[in-house]
Motif scaffolding. Structure first.
Motif, short mmCIF file in Angstrom:
data_model
loop_
_atom_site.label_atom_id
_atom_site.label_comp_id
_atom_site.label_asym_id
_atom_site.label_seq_id
_atom_site.Cartn_x
_atom_site.Cartn_y
_atom_site.Cartn_z
N GLU A 105 0.82 -1.21 0.00
CA GLU A 105 0.00 0.00 0.00
C GLU A 105 0.86 1.26 0.00
N ARG A 106 1.97 1.23 0.73
CA ARG A 106 2.83 2.41 0.79
C ARG A 106 3.45 2.71 -0.55
N LEU A 107 3.84 1.67 -1.28
CA LEU A 107 4.51 1.86 -2.56
C LEU A 107 3.55 1.79 -3.75
N GLY A 108 2.27 1.51 -3.49
CA GLY A 108 1.30 1.42 -4.58
C GLY A 108 1.55 0.25 -5.51
N LEU A 109 1.87 -0.91 -4.95
CA LEU A 109 2.23 -2.08 -5.74
C LEU A 109 1.01 -2.91 -6.09
N ILE A 110 1.09 -3.61 -7.24
CA ILE A 110 0.06 -4.61 -7.55
C ILE A 110 0.54 -6.01 -7.19
N GLY A 111 1.82 -6.14 -6.81
CA GLY A 111 2.29 -7.47 -6.47
C GLY A 111 3.74 -7.49 -6.04
N PHE A 112 4.20 -8.70 -5.72
CA PHE A 112 5.59 -8.94 -5.33
C PHE A 112 6.14 -10.08 -6.18
N GLY A 113 7.44 -10.01 -6.45
CA GLY A 113 8.16 -11.13 -7.01
C GLY A 113 9.15 -11.61 -5.96
N THR A 114 9.11 -12.90 -5.62
CA THR A 114 9.93 -13.37 -4.51
C THR A 114 10.44 -14.79 -4.79
N THR A 115 11.07 -15.38 -3.79
CA THR A 115 11.71 -16.69 -3.95
C THR A 115 10.78 -17.82 -3.49
N VAL A 116 11.13 -19.02 -3.93
CA VAL A 116 10.37 -20.19 -3.50
C VAL A 116 10.52 -20.39 -1.99
N ASP A 117 11.70 -20.13 -1.45
CA ASP A 117 11.90 -20.29 -0.01
C ASP A 117 11.02 -19.34 0.79
N SER A 118 10.83 -18.14 0.28
CA SER A 118 10.02 -17.15 0.99
C SER A 118 8.56 -17.59 1.11
N VAL A 119 7.98 -18.05 0.01
CA VAL A 119 6.55 -18.41 0.07
C VAL A 119 6.32 -19.74 0.78
N THR A 120 7.28 -20.66 0.69
CA THR A 120 7.08 -21.92 1.40
C THR A 120 7.32 -21.76 2.90
N ALA A 121 8.19 -20.81 3.29
CA ALA A 121 8.43 -20.57 4.71
C ALA A 121 7.29 -19.80 5.36
N GLN A 122 6.62 -18.92 4.58
CA GLN A 122 5.55 -18.09 5.13
C GLN A 122 4.33 -18.10 4.21
N PRO A 123 3.66 -19.23 4.11
CA PRO A 123 2.48 -19.28 3.23
C PRO A 123 1.38 -18.31 3.65
N SER A 124 1.34 -17.93 4.94
CA SER A 124 0.33 -16.99 5.40
C SER A 124 0.52 -15.61 4.78
N ASN B 139 13.16 -23.58 -11.95
CA ASN B 139 13.46 -24.38 -13.14
C ASN B 139 13.29 -25.88 -12.93
N THR B 140 12.70 -26.29 -11.79
CA THR B 140 12.55 -27.73 -11.54
C THR B 140 11.10 -28.08 -11.20
N ASP B 141 10.74 -29.32 -11.49
CA ASP B 141 9.39 -29.81 -11.16
C ASP B 141 9.09 -29.64 -9.68
N GLU B 142 10.10 -29.91 -8.86
CA GLU B 142 9.89 -29.83 -7.41
C GLU B 142 9.46 -28.42 -6.99
N HIS B 143 10.12 -27.41 -7.52
CA HIS B 143 9.76 -26.03 -7.17
C HIS B 143 8.42 -25.63 -7.76
N TRP B 144 8.18 -26.04 -9.01
CA TRP B 144 6.90 -25.70 -9.63
C TRP B 144 5.74 -26.30 -8.83
N GLU B 145 5.90 -27.54 -8.41
CA GLU B 145 4.83 -28.19 -7.64
C GLU B 145 4.61 -27.50 -6.30
N ALA B 146 5.70 -27.09 -5.64
CA ALA B 146 5.59 -26.46 -4.32
C ALA B 146 4.82 -25.14 -4.38
N VAL B 147 5.15 -24.30 -5.34
CA VAL B 147 4.49 -22.98 -5.38
C VAL B 147 3.08 -23.07 -5.97
#
Length: 326
Positions: free
Chosen positions: A254-273, A291-299
């Motif tokens: 909200e402060r930066l007026g963003l429509i989204g974030f781009g982040t890492t697989v570790d970030s979203v799997t560590a904090q799905p909330s 670039n791997t099936d494992e990461h694609w499946e996780a996210v």
């Protein structure tokens, strides 16, 4: 408001008042005073109203509508729904990164293409990722140390394969022209490092000139650059690249007026909330560079909206098997 009123007979029948009449003060009715205001006051009031109406009309006409994540990315994904594919620096599996052959392949086949922008010494936005030119062209200098004419003499394709020898580093304008020719093509454009307001105008003016509002999403790791973008082009959609999402990413968005974030697989799997809170606020979350099936499946299981990848054809094939109909 004070007015002096006096009943005056027409000139042709002017009479002097009688003595009796002279002793009786003339008091016009209050309604008469308001029924006949001075012409100058009426004109001033009408002029003020006209100016106010014109100001409102101009404000509405000149204020572009706010852009939301769903306007650019469609409905945000629920857990298990397939993410869209973003070609990282084009289709790097098929052609040299951030060159027109790579980018055009991605634009023709994918939902989004991703690229990087830096400024030459003479202030021209060009597409290049690294801090120096050495890995791709063999030149140890940086983009910012060369004028465009010098940069265009470098070979950005021979390192990848002989058939791409002589491929130049493209300008941002050349890329936008190719994008504009493809009605369904859209792009994530990263501004590398820190950009001032005057510098980001070089990019935003090109986006506007080619009519690509809503089809270009600007992104950066730099808070300075995102602040400059917000000041210069507040309604152009933008994303913050961040290695670790805050536990609650909404206040920052909200402060930066963003429509989204781009982040890492570790970030979203560590904090799905954090992903859940972002989606509840209408904010998209993309993941790079997977670039791997494992990461694609996780996210995908968590409901990430987009996957940035060096293997777009492989990801599309994987999605076709795991999410038929996509």
């Amino acid at each position: 408001m004070k007015h002096a009123f006096r009943m005056v007979e027409p000139e042709t029948v002017r009479r002097w008042p009688s003595a009796a009449a002279a002793t009786i003060p003339v008091r016009p009715r209050l309604s008469q005073a308001f029924a006949s205001p001075p012409r100058r006051a009426v004109r001033a009031t009408l002029a003020a109203i006209a100016v106010a109406i014109l100001a409102v009309v101009l404000f509405i006409a000149q204020s572009p509508p706010t852009v939301y994540a769903i306007d650019v990315f469609g409905a945000l994904r629920a857990p298990g729904e397939p993410a869209f594919t973003v070609g990282h620096r084009g289709d790097r599996a098929t052609a040299p990164e951030n060159t027109m052959p790579s980018l055009e392949l991605a634009m023709d086949e994918l939902a989004f293409v991703e690229t990087d922008v830096q400024l030459t010494r003479d202030g021209v936005p060009v597409l290049f990722h690294d801090v120096t030119l050495e890995r791709v062209t063999g030149d140890p200098r940086s983009v910012g140390e060369l004028d465009l004419a010098e940069l265009e003499r470098l070979d950005a394709g021979a390192w990848y394969a002989p058939e791409f020898a002589g491929t130049p580093i493209p300008t941002l304008e050349a890329f936008l022209l190719a994008l504009a020719e493809r009605d369904d093509a859209r792009a994530l454009v990263e501004l590398k490092a820190d950009w001032t307001r005057d510098e980001v105008r070089l990019v935003t003016d090109l986006v506007e000139r080619h009519g690509l509002r809503g089809r270009i999403v600007l992104q950066s790791f730099s808070l300075e650059t995102l602040d400059s973008l917000r000041a210069v082009a507040p309604t152009l959609p933008r994303i913050m690249l961040i290695r670790e999402l805050p536990a609650d990413p909404v206040p920052l968005a909200e402060r930066l007026g963003l429509i989204g974030f781009g982040t890492t697989v570790d970030s979203v799997t560590a904090q799905p909330s954090a992903l859940v809170l972002a989606h509840e606020a209408g904010i998209a979350v993309l993941c790079y560079t997977l670039n791997t099936d494992e990461h694609w499946e996780a996210v995908n299981a968590l409901g990430v909206d987009g996957i940035i990848t060096d293997e777009p054809s492989e990801l599309d094939a994987w999605l076709a098997v795991t999410s038929p109909g996509t």
